[in-house]
Design an enzyme around this catalytic site. Structure first.
Site, mmCIF file in Angstrom:
data_model
loop_
_atom_site.group_PDB
_atom_site.id
_atom_site.type_symbol
_atom_site.label_atom_id
_atom_site.label_comp_id
_atom_site.label_asym_id
_atom_site.label_seq_id
_atom_site.Cartn_x
_atom_site.Cartn_y
_atom_site.Cartn_z
ATOM 1 N N LYS A 173 0.845 -1.196 0.000
ATOM 2 C CA LYS A 173 0.000 0.000 0.000
ATOM 3 C C LYS A 173 0.879 1.244 0.000
ATOM 4 O O LYS A 173 1.575 1.517 0.973
ATOM 5 C CB LYS A 173 -0.914 0.049 1.226
ATOM 6 C CG LYS A 173 -1.942 1.199 1.140
ATOM 7 C CD LYS A 173 -2.664 1.442 2.458
ATOM 8 C CE LYS A 173 -2.012 2.549 3.270
ATOM 9 N NZ LYS A 173 -2.135 3.887 2.654
ATOM 10 N N GLY A 226 6.710 5.312 8.345
ATOM 11 C CA GLY A 226 5.736 6.366 8.602
ATOM 12 C C GLY A 226 5.876 6.917 10.002
ATOM 13 O O GLY A 226 6.943 6.835 10.621
ATOM 14 N N THR A 228 5.514 7.641 14.074
ATOM 15 C CA THR A 228 5.740 6.800 15.247
ATOM 16 C C THR A 228 4.437 6.315 15.870
ATOM 17 O O THR A 228 4.328 5.154 16.281
ATOM 18 C CB THR A 228 6.575 7.568 16.287
ATOM 19 O OG1 THR A 228 7.855 7.874 15.709
ATOM 20 C CG2 THR A 228 6.802 6.752 17.546
ATOM 21 N N ALA A 229 3.420 7.155 15.929
ATOM 22 C CA ALA A 229 2.143 6.744 16.521
ATOM 23 C C ALA A 229 1.502 5.623 15.714
ATOM 24 O O ALA A 229 0.990 4.644 16.281
ATOM 25 C CB ALA A 229 1.198 7.943 16.615
ATOM 26 N N THR A 230 1.561 5.738 14.391
ATOM 27 C CA THR A 230 1.012 4.675 13.544
ATOM 28 C C THR A 230 1.820 3.404 13.694
ATOM 29 O O THR A 230 1.263 2.300 13.754
ATOM 30 C CB THR A 230 0.993 5.120 12.070
ATOM 31 O OG1 THR A 230 0.280 6.344 11.955
ATOM 32 C CG2 THR A 230 0.340 4.076 11.192
ATOM 33 N N GLU A 248 10.176 1.674 10.325
ATOM 34 C CA GLU A 248 11.049 2.848 10.188
ATOM 35 C C GLU A 248 10.176 4.054 10.445
ATOM 36 O O GLU A 248 9.315 4.390 9.638
ATOM 37 C CB GLU A 248 11.678 2.865 8.792
ATOM 38 C CG GLU A 248 12.917 3.733 8.694
ATOM 39 C CD GLU A 248 12.590 5.205 8.499
ATOM 40 O OE1 GLU A 248 12.672 5.962 9.499
ATOM 41 O OE2 GLU A 248 12.258 5.581 7.380
ATOM 42 N N CYS A 282 12.775 12.061 6.704
ATOM 43 C CA CYS A 282 12.958 11.633 8.090
ATOM 44 C C CYS A 282 14.389 11.846 8.569
ATOM 45 O O CYS A 282 14.651 11.849 9.772
ATOM 46 C CB CYS A 282 12.563 10.170 8.244
ATOM 47 S SG CYS A 282 13.469 9.036 7.165
ATOM 48 N N GLU A 383 8.242 15.990 16.305
ATOM 49 C CA GLU A 383 8.579 15.969 14.884
ATOM 50 C C GLU A 383 7.594 16.839 14.097
ATOM 51 O O GLU A 383 6.405 16.538 14.037
ATOM 52 C CB GLU A 383 8.539 14.538 14.350
ATOM 53 C CG GLU A 383 9.023 14.436 12.915
ATOM 54 C CD GLU A 383 8.997 13.015 12.384
ATOM 55 O OE1 GLU A 383 9.902 12.662 11.613
ATOM 56 O OE2 GLU A 383 8.069 12.263 12.743
#
Length: 479
Positions: A173, A226, A228-230, A248, A282, A383
């Protein structure tokens, strides 16, 4: 432009018949639609991948290599088409897409096409006991790859190339914000002779399509890049299902500048490491720490160089700064300027939305430099992922090291110094997965890539990626 899913070598509309608008960041206008695929689409992709795995996993490494190299050649052949699509879809300057994103996507296929022919197993003999152990590395099966919007084709291929090189089949995806180049890749794969079902591309939101991939009981590994929360949410779901995970995630990277550095090289590179791709990388150095003896000079020179950057249409070859990726992201960046003012930091440059002539609804934002008064403020700890950097002075090596490490992230760090002892000490003690000394973004695809702390789990790149996408099996023979 109507994007469709690429399943079993064919382009198909979503079974849900649900679509998402795709916006052009340069002018804020809808210019296409993409599927919001659901569990049924993901299941169709999985079934195609599972069927193809029966033969692809048994295909020789040499044959897999030839197909990957052909994909690389075709991306290069159509590089202008891909670069124009990436620039329009993402908002990045066309020059960046042409010189970095698309060449790197081609390099990813070429590198792993060659690397799989050199990938090796281990053996250990014990002649006195008449025993030999050897280790097989076998493909996992069907794996899931989920990539972000900031380097769309670059990071999409960084995942799928090693996965299929190792003999897996993929349900992938791309970001719903930047789907076009992944869509174009499907046609390239067909032309290169990649068997149907080896790579399947499903489009949609993370909450629907992404979640369906992560929760699928028979997709055995997830590679995600993507936020960090996801990433934490994915880990919470996938870990109890005993899936292999490569995450990552975010970064808040320090750029540490000492007075003994090569000043001109440093300042030219620091402009790039701060604002390349509108700061949406990033690896950008978003926290700049400067030794006090050169702090005022650096501040003056840095402001002057950043002020000279041209903000303009991504399609304009003279533009240094294009549009940020979406209206939602633009609002997030603007909110951090409000936070900076509330925290009583000094905005030295920028901080405003930019209106580009005849494209006033585009998502343009000034490259912004903020002089912060502490490292524990939100501007230095969270971030932002946009064209915003902070600067502050330091007095001692220990102070610089402590501030660099005093953050929840640990992806990369850059150190500018000609002191060998200091270089080695900082390399050992900085809490990050990637350390650059007197350079930035110099990449060798053979090296491991990834971070520590909240910046992720696992490593990509080189044989590390091929190890992730294979399972080890030890065989012990008594003779």
């Amino acid at each position: 432009m109507e994007i469709r899913n690429y399943i079993n070598g064919a382009f198909t509309p979503p079974q849900s018949k649900l679509w998402i608008d795709n916006y052009n960041p340069s002018n804020g206008v809808i210019y296409g639609k993409i599927p919001n695929s659901n569990q049924s689409d993901v299941e169709a992709a999985y079934q195609a991948a599972a069927q193809s795995f029966k033969t692809w996993s048994k295909t020789s490494a040499e044959k897999r290599s030839k197909i990957l190299l052909k994909i690389s050649d075709l991306i290069e052949k159509h590089s202008s088409l891909f670069a124009e699509a990436e620039s329009k879809d993402n908002g990045k300057p066309i020059t960046l897409a042409k010189t970095v994103d698309i060449p790197r996507a081609a390099s990813n296929f070429r590198f792993f096409g060659n690397a799989i022919t050199q990938f090796y197993s281990e053996s250990h003999s014990n002649t006195s006991a008449q025993v030999i152990n050897y280790t097989l590395r076998q493909p996992i099966g069907v794996v899931g790859c989920i990539s972000p919007w900031n380097l769309p084709l670059y990071l999409f291929t960084w995942k799928i190339a090693p996965a299929i090189a190792a003999g897996n089949c993929v349900v992938a995806k791309p970001s719903e914000v930047t789907p076009v180049t992944a869509y174009l890749l499907g046609d390239i794969c067909n032309k290169a002779g990649l068997p149907p079902g080896v790579l399947n591309i499903v489009h949609g939101l993370g909450s629907t399509t992404g979640q369906a991939i992560v929760t699928h009981p028979n997709i055995k590994a997830i590679s995600f890049t993507g936020g960090t929360a996801t990433g934490a949410s994915i880990a919470k779901t996938a870990a109890p299902m005993f899936k292999k995970l490569s995450l990552e995630l975010g970064g808040k990277n320090p750029n540490i500048i000492f007075a003994d550095c090569d000043y001109q090289t440093m300042i030219n590179t620091t402009v790039k490491s701060s604002f390349a791709n509108q700061g949406q990388i990033c690896l950008c150095g978003s926290r700049i720490f400067v030794e006090r003896s050169i702090y005022n000079k650096f501040k003056t020179d840095f402001i002057a160089k950043v002020k000279a950057l041209k903000i303009g249409l991504p399609s304009d070859k003279t533009s240094n700064i294009g549009a940020v990726v979406s209206k939602t992201h633009l609002i997030k960046i603007q909110d951090y300027i409000i936070i900076a003012k509330a925290e009583k930091h000094t905005i030295l440059l920028g901080g405003n939305k930019v209106n580009v002539k005849n494209n006033e609804d585009g998502y343009y934002f000034e490259p912004t430099i903020i002089e912060v008064n502490s490292n524990d403020c939100r501007i230095n700890q969270e971030e932002i992922f946009g064209p915003v950097v902070s600067i502050m002075p330091f007095d001692t090596d220990e102070e610089a090291l402590n501030m660099a490490n005093d953050v929840k992230y640990g992806l990369s760090a850059t150190v500018w110094t000609n002191n060998l002892k200091r270089s080695m000490y900082f390399s050992e003690h900085l809490q990050a997965g990637i350390i650059w000394i007197n350079t930035w973004m110099t990449r060798d695809l053979r090296t491991p890539f990834g971070g520590v702390k909240a910046s992720g789990v696992g490593r990509e790149g080189g044989f590390e990626a091929l190890r992730f996408f294979t399972e080890q099996k030890n065989i012990c023979i008594k003779y």
